[in-house]
Design an enzyme around this catalytic site. Structure first.
Site, short mmCIF file in Angstrom:
data_model
loop_
_atom_site.label_atom_id
_atom_site.label_comp_id
_atom_site.label_asym_id
_atom_site.label_seq_id
_atom_site.Cartn_x
_atom_site.Cartn_y
_atom_site.Cartn_z
N CYS A 22 19.71 -7.89 -7.34
CA CYS A 22 20.13 -7.46 -8.68
C CYS A 22 20.38 -5.96 -8.74
O CYS A 22 20.16 -5.33 -9.77
CB CYS A 22 19.09 -7.88 -9.72
N LYS A 33 7.29 -9.64 2.32
CA LYS A 33 6.88 -10.23 1.05
C LYS A 33 5.49 -10.90 1.12
O LYS A 33 4.89 -11.21 0.10
CB LYS A 33 7.94 -11.24 0.59
#
Ligand code: OXD
Ligand code: MN
Length: 619
Positions: A270, A226
């Site tokens: 998700c 990230k």
């Protein structure tokens, strides 16, 4: 180089010199003298060097071998179980602002602070110097990345997740065009970063570098994941391509001999990895995609990574058979923050009974144990993970390492939304699709520290990683569409719609949405035009559910799932408008889409005299 021989011996020094890159030498020298490791090991692409790191992770106790061959487990500290948004900052100079959405801090002050914190941080430890390549090697997507770390777990994770890059650095021919990452776990207590209050993750865009200290959780510590995503977003902005928090999959419709590539952006936890692993498809990537325009007017995507750092919760034989199989057979892989009993890993939702005691992210654990605040400690963390190479999976796509990437026909935006959006819809075109992505909302999950289940705006599922103003980021998407003669179709999904606390869909249903999107790309079915986009017709879904699951899809379920919840949608538009009002440089087109969508919804409410409108009302 001004590094004592006792720290950097001749063999290691030769490996560095062999790169012919004075910028690399300068960086290693600078942090050797600041962090003061006892020893520096330079790791090339050789098997021997890579094995050295793997063995070090065990020797230093950062990983423990498990019963199954090749499997190890790593634990992060109790308070280091997710991405730390609060202490992750983009460094800016001269009071520059990047908008409300981005956490910034003064560059000069932070560089001073980080230098202080880095001083002697590796005393008594070994610094590993590693070279990787983001995206396939020898390609226009490739970005070289240099990692300095005192964690063998970080370095080992990167072996699994990224392509080896020592040779790629040689090809740089001495250029400074690479990212670099400086990581230290800091002082350790029982193998765990002790000074969590001094955890700092600072993105220095000007220096193409990131500093991350006093942490181990891979989302905070592994430079190429990230942290590189943020640097690459800046690079893509300067070079007119897109760097996205997206999966890449090859969709293979049943009974048709073709592969249609999609990318998809979903906030963490998700459904991104499980979408990428839907049986019958092939996977190119599950997390980070670089998108560039090709000479043929199409968008091409490449995976920045070559592995998965996936959430393990709910991976079980019925919901995620492919991953479950990979996790339960011998291969090189790292589990993190699961429960270990008798050298076997256990996790939440694995479809088996979990032992009542063992070792977990809180130490020695027994059922009913509570933490210092009185909260019950779960057997495994909800953000427990596995780290595995994509090449180990049966469904890996043959183009994973293709230097040209794969042509993208569809893009999916998906949020965790319990009460507003239908399970799937198609945008009216590229700009409207950009609007849909930019208006994405999602409820927070365990992948970041802090409260879960809070509704948040998360444009393109990339908000946490933005380092350019939101308005500029949206503008870049609109401009990217103009580079393409045949832009991908843009879709939105929502797997999390609920009624009376119950999910309206089964986990497997996403396969039907994917099949519908793929058919739309090939103009093989019609759709119903609603104020928010194009939704599937009942007959098409009925047929798909029958074909894919041998299940009846009831019309009443269709109506509950696909009705247009105008009131909720209007409320969302108000929220989104408010957020973008506070941002600068928001493209006019985007604002027009907000206005048009509102007008269409209000007209529909007026015409049908209801706030929840049935799909059949639009036919
Ligand atoms: C991840 C994340 O780990 O987004 O991929 O948190
Ligand atoms: Mn992610």
């Amino acid at each position: 180089m001004d590094i004592p021989k006792a720290v950097l011996d001749e063999g290691n020094s030769d490996k560095l010199l062999g790169l012919g890159n004075r910028h690399v030498l300068g960086i290693v020298e600078e942090y050797a003298n600041l962090c003061r490791p006892e020893k520096i090991s330079v790791i090339t692409d050789s098997k021997e060097d890579i094995n050295y790191v793997k063995e070090l992770a065990i020797k230093w106790g950062e990983e423990m071998p498990l019963a199954m061959q090749g499997h190890t487990v790593h634990f992060d500290g109790y308070h280091d179980q997710g991405r730390d948004r609060e202490n992750t900052k983009v460094l800016v100079s001269d009071g520059q602002t990047l908008g409300k959405a981005i956490n910034t801090a003064d560059r000069e002050k932070c560089l001073e602070e980080i230098s202080g914190l880095l001083r002697n941080i590796m005393a008594g430890k070994e610094m590993l110097v590693r070279f990787f390549c983001l995206a396939p090697v020898k390609s226009r997507f490739s970005i070289c990345a240099l990692q300095l770390t005192d964690s063998a777990y970080v370095a080992h994770s990167e072996d699994i997740l990224y392509r080896a890059g020592y040779e790629e650095f040689r090809r740089l021919g001495g250029s400074s065009n690479f990212f670099h990452f400086v990581h230290s776990s800091g002082e350790l207590e029982n193998g765990i970063s002790k000074n969590i209050s001094k955890r700092r993750i600072y993105m220095d865009l000007e220096g193409n570098r990131v500093f991350t200290i006093n942490c181990q959780y891979a989302g905070n510590s592994v430079g190429l994941k990230k942290l590189a995503l943020r640097l690459a977003i800046k690079k893509s902005h300067l070079e007119n391509w897109l760097c996205e928090h997206m999966l890449i999959i090859g969709v293979r419709p049943e009974g048709k001999n073709r592969t249609t590539y999609f990318t998809g952006a979903f906030p963490s936890a998700c459904g991104k990895t499980s979408t990428a692993m839907i049986p019958g498809q092939t996977i190119v990537g599950d997390d980070i995609a670089y998108l560039m325009a090709g000479n043929d007017g199409r968008a091409y995507a490449a995976n920045a990574e070559q592995g998965i750092f996936g959430i393990i919760e709910e991976v079980n034989p019925s919901d995620d058979p492919l991953i479950y199989k990979a996790l339960t057979t011998p291969r090189e892989m790292i589990f993190s923050n699961v429960l270990i009993a008798d050298k076997n890993p256990y996790w939440l939702g694995m479809g088996r009974d979990i032992p009542v005691q063992g070792r977990n992210y809180a130490g020695n654990w027994e059922l009913g144990n509570k933490d210092a605040t009185g909260k019950e400690i779960l057997p495994a963390h909800r953000n427990a993970r596995y780290t595995i190479r994509l090449g180990e999976l049966e469904n890996v796509d043959q183009n994973l390492h293709n230097p040209d990437g794969v042509p993208v026909s569809g893009i999916i935006y998906g949020g965790r939304d319990s009460d507003t959006s239908p399970p799937v819809l198609e945008s009216f075109g590229w700009p409207h699709g950009v609007f849909i992505g930019a208006a994405l909302e999602s409820e927070t999950t365990a992948a970041t520290l802090g409260q879960t289940g809070v509704r948040e705006h998360n444009p393109m599922a990339n908000l946490d990683f933005l380092v350019i103003p939101l308005g500029t980021y949206i503008e870049n998407h609109l401009k990217f569409g103009l580079l393409l003669d045949k832009p991908p179709r843009i879709f939105a999904t929502n797997y999390f719609l609920k009624e009376n606390g119950e999910f309206l869909n089964r986990r497997a249903d996403k396969k039907a949405w994917l099949a519908w999107m793929e058919a739309r790309v090939h103009n093989e079915c019609n759709a119903i035009e609603t104020p928010i986009g194009l939704i599937p017709r009942f007959e098409d879904l009925k047929e798909l559910f029958k074909m894919l699951f041998n299940r009846e899809f009831a019309e009443k379920d269709y109506e509950r799932q696909f009705s247009i919840r105008a009131k909720k949608l209007l409320e969302r538009l108000d929220r989104i408008e408010g957020i973008y009002r506070a941002e600068t440089n928001v493209p006019e087109v985007f604002k027009q889409h907000i206005g048009q969508q509102r007008r269409r919804l209000l007209e529909a409410v007026e015409k049908h005299k209801k706030e929840v409108i049935l799909p059949s009302d639009f036919e």
